[in-house]
Design an enzyme around this catalytic site. Structure first.
Site, PDB file in Angstrom:
ATOM      1  CG  ASP A   1      -5.108 -10.101   3.476  1.00  0.00           C
ATOM      2  OD1 ASP A   1      -4.789 -10.631   2.399  1.00  0.00           O
ATOM      3  OD2 ASP A   1      -4.864  -8.898   3.731  1.00  0.00           O
TER       4      ASP A   1
ATOM      5  CG  HIS B   1      -1.972  -1.040   1.219  1.00  0.00           C
ATOM      6  ND1 HIS B   1      -2.819  -1.264   0.157  1.00  0.00           N
ATOM      7  CD2 HIS B   1      -2.300  -1.969   2.162  1.00  0.00           C
ATOM      8  CE1 HIS B   1      -3.633  -2.271   0.443  1.00  0.00           C
ATOM      9  NE2 HIS B   1      -3.328  -2.720   1.651  1.00  0.00           N
TER      10      HIS B   1
ATOM     11  CG  ASP C   1      -3.033  -8.355   0.742  1.00  0.00           C
ATOM     12  OD1 ASP C   1      -2.277  -8.677   1.659  1.00  0.00           O
ATOM     13  OD2 ASP C   1      -4.058  -7.658   0.907  1.00  0.00           O
TER      14      ASP C   1
ATOM     15  CG  HIS D   1      -6.782  -5.236   1.925  1.00  0.00           C
ATOM     16  ND1 HIS D   1      -6.318  -6.224   2.778  1.00  0.00           N
ATOM     17  CD2 HIS D   1      -7.899  -4.731   2.500  1.00  0.00           C
ATOM     18  CE1 HIS D   1      -7.121  -6.306   3.825  1.00  0.00           C
ATOM     19  NE2 HIS D   1      -8.089  -5.412   3.684  1.00  0.00           N
TER      20      HIS D   1
END
Length: 345
Positions: free
Chosen positions: A251, A124, A161, A163
């Site tokens: 995740d 990120h 991931d 996200h």
């Protein structure tokens, strides 16, 4: 040749009550040892990233912001939930440097492939903006090291991931030497970070080299498997990377407390096996996994173990958690849309 592991648990980078803490991986090496995996791995010693190396991927103001907050006692780094402790700047430099150490070993043929078991995570972290628990962008650092030190012309970064890897996308958005593919939940204004629509394709020379796969909840093993088979593999074969880097977030597992993507450990293992096989086919086996998210410790630990089974060529999958107890979401419409968008027939 052997599979490398490089380990930066960053024990001193921890905030009480925060999901991204040292408890995620601080017991990982004993777990891998008890599982019989550790003797199969070559443990590498991490070396901290230099400021010059970090400036390949980040603005000087971002680097200085992390250093300043850490050296003045720690605190919040953004308006969200990204933090620094007094040791975080040095540990984040070590995490980024570890991925470059691993890439150096892979590109010089001293190891075949590897996994950078590092935190704080990185995908990120944009060129000039800190966000999403991430300080320096570890996988981007690895990519630029491969290019700068080893002359690699084409790199595929696959981010699974749950996200969206907004930071990695930002760093390579104008760049046709790096193809960035991200599979992620996409629920604007509801699920972090809210970016990663399929119409985000890159800019300028980089147009077409950003590929986003925005998913609804509960896609599960079948949906992810179809996305890898019908979209990611054809795109990779068209691009012909010399190196594959994987932002490996666990995740998307159905038990993870921060998401609801529906993958099982078996599904994760199958994706890892496909990526290792793709690296064998296209990149002389050169592939490096770089740890990102994963906040259910059992799912994270077994996910990493199964990835090492894939990297070391062992025909074994361990899944004590089973499959999600929900119906899987059909991805046929999304896949057809993405295949048309990216000219896959």
């Amino acid at each position: 040749m052997t599979t490398a592991a490089i380990y930066v648990p960053a024990v001193a980078h921890t905030k009480t009550g925060h999901p991204e803490n040292q408890g995620r991986i601080n017991q990982l090496l004993p777990f891998l040892d008890q599982s019989g995996m550790l003797p199969n791995l070559q443990l590498l010693e991490p070396v901290s990233a230099t400021i010059q190396q970090l400036r390949r991927i980040h603005a000087p103001t971002l680097i200085e912001r992390i250093r300043e907050v850490a050296t003045t006692g720690g605190g919040a780094l953004d308006h969200g939930d990204t933090y620094a402790t007094p040791q975080s700047y040095d540990l984040a430099r070590l995490a980024a440097g570890a991925t470059m150490t691993a890439v150096d070993q892979i590109m010089t043929g001293q190891v075949k492939n590897g996994f950078a078991l590092v935190r704080p995570p990185g995908h990120h972290a944009e060129f000039g903006r800190i966000s999403g628990f991430c300080l320096f962008n570890n996988v981007a650092a690895a990519a630029r090291q491969a290019q700068s030190a080893h002359g690699v012309k084409r790199i595929l970064i696959l981010d699974f991931d749950v996200h969206h890897g907004n930071g990695t996308q930002d760093i390579f958005y104008d760049d046709d030497s790096v193809m960035f593919i991200s599979t992620h939940l996409f629920l604007p204004r509801m699920f972090y970070p809210g970016t990663g629509d399929f119409q985000e394709l890159g800019n300028g020379f980089g147009h077409g080299y950003t590929v986003n796969v925005p998913l609804m909840p509960n896609v599960g093993d079948v949906g992810y498997g179809r996305i890898f088979d019908e979209l990611i593999q054809p795109l990779a074969r068209q691009f012909k990377p010399e190196l594959i880097l994987v932002s490996a977030g666990y995740d998307a597992h159905w038990q993870d407390p921060l998401a609801m993507a529906g993958l099982s450990l078996t599904g994760y293992a199958q994706m890892s096996r496909m990526l290792v096989a793709l690296a064998e086919e296209l990149a002389n086996g050169r592939i490096l996994f770089v740890l990102e998210g994963g906040y259910q410790v059992q799912a994270l630990s077994y996910g990493i173990l199964n990835t090492f089974y894939a990297l070391t060529g062992q025909d074994q999958i361990v899944d004590p958690l089973g499959t999600m107890p929900h119906e899987e979401h059909d991805v046929s419409h999304l896949l057809n849309q993405l295949k048309r968008h990216h000219l896959i027939y």
